[in-house]
Scaffold this active site. Structure first.
Site, PDB file in Angstrom:
ATOM      1  N   GLY A  13      29.170   5.740  -5.418  1.00  0.00           N
ATOM      2  CA  GLY A  13      27.789   5.538  -5.851  1.00  0.00           C
ATOM      3  C   GLY A  13      26.804   5.883  -4.750  1.00  0.00           C
ATOM      4  CG  ASP A  34      32.983   4.714  -8.007  1.00  0.00           C
ATOM      5  OD1 ASP A  34      32.779   4.830  -9.222  1.00  0.00           O
ATOM      6  OD2 ASP A  34      32.096   4.448  -7.184  1.00  0.00           O
ATOM      7  CG  ASP A  59      37.078  -1.066 -14.602  1.00  0.00           C
ATOM      8  OD1 ASP A  59      36.656  -2.078 -14.007  1.00  0.00           O
ATOM      9  OD2 ASP A  59      36.667  -0.710 -15.722  1.00  0.00           O
ATOM     10  CB  THR A  93      31.341  -4.592 -13.290  1.00  0.00           C
ATOM     11  OG1 THR A  93      31.903  -3.674 -14.223  1.00  0.00           O
ATOM     12  CG2 THR A  93      31.363  -3.978 -11.903  1.00  0.00           C
ATOM     13  CG  ASN A 100      40.198  -8.584 -10.539  1.00  0.00           C
ATOM     14  OD1 ASN A 100      40.976  -9.513 -10.766  1.00  0.00           O
ATOM     15  ND2 ASN A 100      39.726  -7.800 -11.493  1.00  0.00           N
ATOM     16  CB  ALA A 115      26.657  -5.089  -2.646  1.00  0.00           C
ATOM     17  CE1 TYR A 146      22.965  -5.092 -10.548  1.00  0.00           C
ATOM     18  CE2 TYR A 146      20.813  -6.078 -10.159  1.00  0.00           C
ATOM     19  CZ  TYR A 146      21.874  -5.307  -9.725  1.00  0.00           C
ATOM     20  OH  TYR A 146      21.848  -4.753  -8.463  1.00  0.00           O
ATOM     21  CE  LYS A 150      25.302  -6.865  -8.181  1.00  0.00           C
ATOM     22  NZ  LYS A 150      26.201  -6.292  -7.172  1.00  0.00           N
ATOM     23  NE  ARG A 187      18.854   2.854  -8.698  1.00  0.00           N
ATOM     24  CZ  ARG A 187      19.883   2.503  -7.938  1.00  0.00           C
ATOM     25  NH1 ARG A 187      19.814   1.439  -7.168  1.00  0.00           N
ATOM     26  NH2 ARG A 187      20.996   3.215  -7.940  1.00  0.00           N
TER      27      ARG A 187
HETATM   28  P1  NAD Z   1      25.254   2.949  -8.018  1.00  0.00           P
HETATM   29  O1  NAD Z   1      25.197   2.759  -9.492  1.00  0.00           O
HETATM   30  O2  NAD Z   1      24.848   4.248  -7.464  1.00  0.00           O
HETATM   31  O3  NAD Z   1      26.709   2.624  -7.478  1.00  0.00           O
HETATM   32  C1  NAD Z   1      27.584   1.705  -8.084  1.00  0.00           C
HETATM   33  C2  NAD Z   1      28.968   2.296  -8.038  1.00  0.00           C
HETATM   34  O4  NAD Z   1      29.894   1.359  -8.612  1.00  0.00           O
HETATM   35  C3  NAD Z   1      29.109   3.596  -8.837  1.00  0.00           C
HETATM   36  O5  NAD Z   1      29.790   4.568  -8.083  1.00  0.00           O
HETATM   37  C4  NAD Z   1      29.893   3.184 -10.067  1.00  0.00           C
HETATM   38  O6  NAD Z   1      30.632   4.261 -10.625  1.00  0.00           O
HETATM   39  C5  NAD Z   1      30.759   2.079  -9.507  1.00  0.00           C
HETATM   40  N1  NAD Z   1      31.235   1.128 -10.505  1.00  0.00           N
HETATM   41  C6  NAD Z   1      30.521   0.528 -11.491  1.00  0.00           C
HETATM   42  N2  NAD Z   1      31.319  -0.271 -12.211  1.00  0.00           N
HETATM   43  C7  NAD Z   1      32.562  -0.201 -11.655  1.00  0.00           C
HETATM   44  C8  NAD Z   1      33.815  -0.790 -11.956  1.00  0.00           C
HETATM   45  N3  NAD Z   1      33.961  -1.671 -12.981  1.00  0.00           N
HETATM   46  N4  NAD Z   1      34.875  -0.471 -11.172  1.00  0.00           N
HETATM   47  C9  NAD Z   1      34.762   0.406 -10.147  1.00  0.00           C
HETATM   48  N5  NAD Z   1      33.596   1.004  -9.820  1.00  0.00           N
HETATM   49  C10 NAD Z   1      32.507   0.697 -10.577  1.00  0.00           C
HETATM   50  O7  NAD Z   1      24.385   1.770  -7.377  1.00  0.00           O
HETATM   51  P2  NAD Z   1      23.974   1.506  -5.866  1.00  0.00           P
HETATM   52  O8  NAD Z   1      22.511   1.570  -5.783  1.00  0.00           O
HETATM   53  O9  NAD Z   1      24.789   2.311  -4.953  1.00  0.00           O
HETATM   54  O10 NAD Z   1      24.380  -0.034  -5.716  1.00  0.00           O
HETATM   55  C11 NAD Z   1      25.569  -0.436  -5.075  1.00  0.00           C
HETATM   56  C12 NAD Z   1      25.619  -1.950  -5.017  1.00  0.00           C
HETATM   57  O11 NAD Z   1      24.481  -2.443  -4.310  1.00  0.00           O
HETATM   58  C13 NAD Z   1      25.600  -2.605  -6.397  1.00  0.00           C
HETATM   59  O12 NAD Z   1      26.482  -3.703  -6.386  1.00  0.00           O
HETATM   60  C14 NAD Z   1      24.185  -3.078  -6.540  1.00  0.00           C
HETATM   61  O13 NAD Z   1      24.098  -4.211  -7.353  1.00  0.00           O
HETATM   62  C15 NAD Z   1      23.797  -3.385  -5.107  1.00  0.00           C
HETATM   63  N6  NAD Z   1      22.335  -3.262  -4.906  1.00  0.00           N
HETATM   64  C16 NAD Z   1      21.736  -2.045  -4.822  1.00  0.00           C
HETATM   65  C17 NAD Z   1      20.357  -1.980  -4.671  1.00  0.00           C
HETATM   66  C18 NAD Z   1      19.626  -0.677  -4.551  1.00  0.00           C
HETATM   67  O14 NAD Z   1      18.389  -0.671  -4.440  1.00  0.00           O
HETATM   68  N7  NAD Z   1      20.272   0.457  -4.507  1.00  0.00           N
HETATM   69  C19 NAD Z   1      19.590  -3.159  -4.629  1.00  0.00           C
HETATM   70  C20 NAD Z   1      20.257  -4.376  -4.755  1.00  0.00           C
HETATM   71  C21 NAD Z   1      21.632  -4.431  -4.879  1.00  0.00           C
HETATM   72  N1  UDP Z   2       8.885   1.749 -12.832  1.00  0.00           N
HETATM   73  C1  UDP Z   2       7.823   2.548 -13.255  1.00  0.00           C
HETATM   74  N2  UDP Z   2       8.101   3.802 -13.709  1.00  0.00           N
HETATM   75  C2  UDP Z   2       9.362   4.297 -13.758  1.00  0.00           C
HETATM   76  C3  UDP Z   2      10.444   3.490 -13.321  1.00  0.00           C
HETATM   77  C4  UDP Z   2      10.167   2.209 -12.879  1.00  0.00           C
HETATM   78  O1  UDP Z   2       6.654   2.141 -13.222  1.00  0.00           O
HETATM   79  O2  UDP Z   2       9.523   5.467 -14.192  1.00  0.00           O
HETATM   80  C5  UDP Z   2       8.596   0.406 -12.315  1.00  0.00           C
HETATM   81  C6  UDP Z   2       9.406  -0.717 -12.949  1.00  0.00           C
HETATM   82  O3  UDP Z   2       8.760  -1.210 -14.103  1.00  0.00           O
HETATM   83  C7  UDP Z   2       9.444  -1.739 -11.825  1.00  0.00           C
HETATM   84  C8  UDP Z   2       9.437  -0.886 -10.551  1.00  0.00           C
HETATM   85  O4  UDP Z   2       8.964   0.400 -10.938  1.00  0.00           O
HETATM   86  O5  UDP Z   2       8.281  -2.536 -11.845  1.00  0.00           O
HETATM   87  C9  UDP Z   2      10.820  -0.753  -9.915  1.00  0.00           C
HETATM   88  O6  UDP Z   2      11.719  -0.372 -10.925  1.00  0.00           O
HETATM   89  P1  UDP Z   2      13.246  -0.006 -10.629  1.00  0.00           P
HETATM   90  O7  UDP Z   2      13.869   0.281 -11.954  1.00  0.00           O
HETATM   91  O8  UDP Z   2      13.310   1.042  -9.587  1.00  0.00           O
HETATM   92  O9  UDP Z   2      13.887  -1.307  -9.978  1.00  0.00           O
HETATM   93  P2  UDP Z   2      13.737  -2.874 -10.186  1.00  0.00           P
HETATM   94  O10 UDP Z   2      13.134  -3.331  -8.918  1.00  0.00           O
HETATM   95  O11 UDP Z   2      12.832  -3.174 -11.350  1.00  0.00           O
HETATM   96  O12 UDP Z   2      15.122  -3.336 -10.404  1.00  0.00           O
END
Ligand code: NAD
Ligand code: UDP
Length: 315
Positions: A13, A34, A59, A93, A100, A115, A146, A150, A187
């Protein structure tokens, strides 16, 4: 090569691929697991030839038997569009995946980092958010799969710590951005950059006055590794994010300026339970991990825009 074998779930990811890259560079023996639900092989293509990198399609809702010293549990779709597509699988998940991975950590006596997310604070009524705030979360809304998944994963981490003396670390990650984000994950940063580069309207949800704080991915990965390597008695939860707070409208204007795009702003309905304000208090990370973000939004956005330009040219 270092002795330590490290498992990264969700390693293909956005965040996982950067973490794997950093760990491979630092000579850990890296196992990336993944199921490619939202991750892609493209994200880790540059690692496949490395002797200290291994990829396994799996998974995390099913048991996993491997021998490792550290586990970064990142597997979970993170964007609202993706985690709401199959909400039951999202909860599975988070919860079954955590059970797990905790079971694996217990069996092989590995240190495990979860995370977690700023979403555990829900639509917060305390600003900025500190770790001792318990949150304001809707248990039955569209984001609940979600948020509550979490929150339950955090509970499991702490119960394994108390009940089985596991070495745990819990990071509450705030909005993070950078290269390797999925172009269609909905996003805000990926949406705005892709829309600006294609000359399409920039979709502001609501009036764009809601705020978020955006952390560049390199800073975040540095924080995760510092947390994993911190003394055993520091377990978190700890906020990792950039305290610079912007309205979504300000972000749109910054993306337009940096891309030189002539896209117009268009206003769409605000999604349900969309938090009004979000900003981390990172005092704890600063004092315990000697960590704070260093990449300004403008610099991080330029890197991310360059990534999306290439991606759009390829497609
Ligand atoms: P992402 O969707 O890019 O990555 C998630 C990865 O997990 C993907 O590669 C997906 O294929 C894999 N995955 C999903 N379900 C699975 C399963 N059942 N088994 C194996 N693999 C699985 O998201 P990301 O932004 O890289 O986020 C990674 C982690 O960080 C997540 O746990 C997310 O909740 C946490 N997080 C991210 C952000 C952010 O802003 N990016 C913010 C808060 C928390
Ligand atoms: N948002 C927006 N336009 C978009 C996508 C998101 O205005 O095309 C807004 C969304 O409503 C939220 C903020 O941007 O208030 C961040 O959204 P995101 O989905 O990136 O993450 P979130 O913090 O809500 O999980």
């Amino acid at each position: 090569m270092r002795d330590d074998a490290v498992l990264v779930t969700g390693g293909a990811g956005f965040l996982g691929s950067h973490l794997c890259t950093r760990l491979v560079r630092e000579k850990y023996d890296v196992l990336c697991v993944d199921n490619f639900y939202t991750g892609t092989k493209r994200n880790i293509a540059g690692l496949l030839d490395a002797a200290n990198f291994e990829l396994m399609r799996h998974d995390v809702t099913f048991s996993l038997y491997v021998e490792v010293d550290q586990i970064y549990n990142l597997a979970c779709p993170a964007s609202p569009v993706h985690y709401q597509f199959d909400p039951v699988q999202t909860t599975k998940t988070s919860v079954h995946g955590a059970i797990n991975m905790l079971g694996l950590a217990k069996r092989v006596k590995a240190r495990i980092l979860q995370a977690s997310t700023s979403e555990v604070y829900g639509d917060p009524v305390v600003h900025p958010q500190k770790e001792d705030y318990w949150g304001h979360v809707n248990p039955v809304g569209l984001r609940s799969c979600y948020d509550e998944g979490k929150r339950c994963a955090e509970t499991l981490m702490f119960d394994y710590y108390r009940q089985h003396a596991l070495e745990i670390k819990v990071a509450r990650i705030f909005n993070t951005y950078g290269p390797n984000m999925h172009p269609n994950d909905g996003r805000v940063i990926s949406n705005f950059i892709v829309q600006a580069l294609k000359g399409e309207p920039i979709t502001l949800y609501g009036d764009g006055s809601q705020t978020r704080s955006f952390c560049y991915v390199d800073d975040l990965i540095d924080g995760l590794i510092r947390l994993m390597l911190s003394p055993a008695d520091f377990i978190g939860p700890v906020n990792l994010g950039n305290p610079g707070e912007y309205t979504i409208r300000q972000l749109a204007e910054e993306v337009l300026r940096l891309t030189g795009s002539r896209s117009k702003l268009t206003f769409k309905p605000l999604p349900s339970d969309d938090p009004v304000r979000r900003c981390p208090d990172i005092t704890l990370a600063q004092s315990q991990l000697n960590w704070k973000p260093t990449v300004p939004l403008e610099d991080g956005l330029k890197e991310t825009i360059a990534y999306f330009r290439v991606l759009l040219e390829e497609s």
